[in-house]
Scaffold this active site. Structure first.
Site, PDB file in Angstrom:
ATOM      1  CG  ASP A   1      69.475  29.110 -92.652  1.00  0.00           C
ATOM      2  OD1 ASP A   1      69.060  29.781 -93.615  1.00  0.00           O
ATOM      3  OD2 ASP A   1      70.538  28.452 -92.675  1.00  0.00           O
TER       4      ASP A   1
ATOM      5  CG  PHE B   1      57.802  38.833-109.012  1.00  0.00           C
ATOM      6  CD1 PHE B   1      58.266  38.307-110.213  1.00  0.00           C
ATOM      7  CD2 PHE B   1      56.637  38.311-108.468  1.00  0.00           C
ATOM      8  CE1 PHE B   1      57.579  37.297-110.865  1.00  0.00           C
ATOM      9  CE2 PHE B   1      55.940  37.300-109.119  1.00  0.00           C
ATOM     10  CZ  PHE B   1      56.409  36.787-110.316  1.00  0.00           C
TER      11      PHE B   1
ATOM     12  CB  CYS C   1      67.979  36.630-110.041  1.00  0.00           C
ATOM     13  SG  CYS C   1      67.884  36.635-108.255  1.00  0.00           S
TER      14      CYS C   1
END
Ligand code: UGA
Length: 433
Positions: A35, A146, A256
């Site tokens: 990161d 998902f 989302c």
């Protein structure tokens, strides 16, 4: 090295990246996660997480030896061949997905024929093809995400399906990604990159459509004295419809659905296609949050000077995520009507503080309800089902509850002295009290 122990690289250690890293480590893979934020890397290296996701802390602790967090891209490239890109793609001012973080990651990669970029970030269809054009020599696989917040670890370990998109010539990288997921047992859908990208966008848009659809049915149920819970039950038994994502309420939120429905609408619009259905899905969701204010006004008249308690702030239970939460719109609208808003959430209050500075954040549900003229259940936290509602009724100025998730038992609430109204429940239940 066996496929099971293949090293995995993760780029971007947000919610998706951290869950992906922890779960691959749990499956026995050495994982290097990179990161750009040094403070995040330092705290993760010390074993401290900053997000609330059930089961995640245990996985990180149990697999600490297999997990390396770094800011150094070279370290990551030396450690792993498969690089899962999990950076965020927030909306730009135009509503399109902002790919700047994806682009800057790609610029740092080596097109040495050795590494494969595995795209987990949600990107517009066509992104993979454009990256491959810019970086020939870098293998590219689309492997959309998902996972659901609150059940992400469980979802990762028990996938309904794993979608792996690769174009001709990239089968080797796609096989390697498939090998990582095979032990999990979900169906592996092998397809091309553009179709994989569309599967992700279409899936989220369809789920959002299902919710907006049942919310509109709920609104009609209110007009005709039908019960949306019964309607959803009867509809859901049809295998072609299915029972999930048919819970009516104050609308969908989260990081989302809002972003991805708008991005898909814009993606279509950019090519000259007007995605009318999706426009309605988005509008219905916006209006659904506001309908609660109308409901309150029917009981209280003007809301000016009244106190309204919000129970639950997170966009759904088991997360402290406040992104696009219905509570944000509700609090602002109630304050706009002159109401004083108090709120309680078991874990999202800290995140909520900066987002709703004028809302009084209580440390318990009863404290938020004290002296309130009405309450709105916004997030279906299990502890609200266990609350002593008789005591709550005695503490409120007016025991009136709008159940924004149809979560509580109407009759028990009414027995406890409440005026109760859900979303799409019959007038008889609404007025019986
Ligand atoms: C959603 C998708 O379900 C995931 O498959 C996807 O991976 C994820 O977005 C993503 O793209 O990252 P998430 O946003 O975590 O997952 O949450 P959901 O469980 O889908 O809930 C979204 C919202 O819909 C919540 O506000 C929830 O309360 C609401 N909802 C859900 C309803 O109002 N009714 C329902 O029947 C179901």
């Amino acid at each position: 090295m066996s496929a099971e122990k293949q090293p995995v690289g993760v780029i971007g250690v947000g919610w998706v990246g951290l869950v992906t890293a922890a779960c691959f480590a749990e499956l026995g893979h050495p994982v290097t996660a990179r990161d750009i934020l040094p403070e995040k890397v330092e705290s993760l290296s010390r074993g401290e997480t900053t997000i609330h996701e059930p089961g995640l802390d245990e996985l990180l602790a149990r697999n600490a030896e297999r997990l390396t967090f770094t800011t150094d891209m070279e370290e990551l490239l030396d450690a792993a061949r498969l690089l899962f890109v999990c950076v965020d793609t927030p909306p730009t001012v135009s509503g399109d997905a902002d790919l700047s973080r994806v682009r800057s990651v790609v610029e740092e990669l080596r097109a040495d024929g050795d590494h494969a970029l595995v795209m987990k970030s949600t990107v517009p269809a066509g992104t993979g093809n454009s990256i491959r054009r810019d970086m020939p020599g870098l293998s590219y696989v689309s492997c959309p995400e998902f996972l659901k917040e609150g059940t992400a670890v469980k979802d990762f370990m028990n996938p309904d399906r794993v979608v792996i998109g690769a174009d001709p010539g990239e089968e080797g990288a796609a096989d390697a990604v498939a090998a990582l997921y095979e032990p999990l047992g979900g169906e592996i859908v092998r397809t091309d990159v553009a179709s994989a990208e569309m599967i992700k966008l279409a899936s989220n848009a369809f789920l959002a459509t299902k919710i907006s659809f049942i919310n509109e049915i709920a609104n009609v149920c209110e007009e005709v004295d039908a019960d949306v819970g019964e309607v959803a039950r009867g509809m859901g038994l049809d295998e072609r419809i299915g029972p999930k994502f048919l819970k009516a309420g104050v609308g969908w939120g989260g990081s989302c659905f809002g972003k991805d429905t708008i991005a898909l609408k814009k993606l279509a619009g950019n090519s000259g296609y007007h995605f009318q259905l999706l426009s309605a899905v988005i509008d219905v969701n916006e209006l659904q949050k506001r309908r609660v204010v109308q409901k309150l006004k029917r009981y209280l008249g003007s809301l000016a000077g009244s106190k309204v308690a919000l129970l639950g702030l997170a966009f759904k239970p088991d997360t402290d995520d406040m992104r696009d939460a219905a509570s944000l719109v509700l609090a602002a609208r109630l304050e706009g009507e002159g109401a004083k808003v108090a709120a309680y959430d078991p874990i999202a209050a800290e995140r909520a503080r900066g987002l709703m500075p004028t809302v009084e954040l209580a440390t318990s549900a009863l404290e938020a309800l004290d002296g309130a003229d009405a309450a709105v259940l916004v997030t279906e936290w299990p502890e609200f089902a266990e609350l002593d509602w008789s005591e709550a009724a005695s503490q409120m100025a007016r025991p009136l509850l709008i159940d924004g998730r149809n979560f509580l038992d109407a009759r028990s609430l009414m027995a406890a002295g409440f005026e109760y109204e859900g979303i799409g429940v019959p007038t008889a239940v609404r007025q019986e009290a």
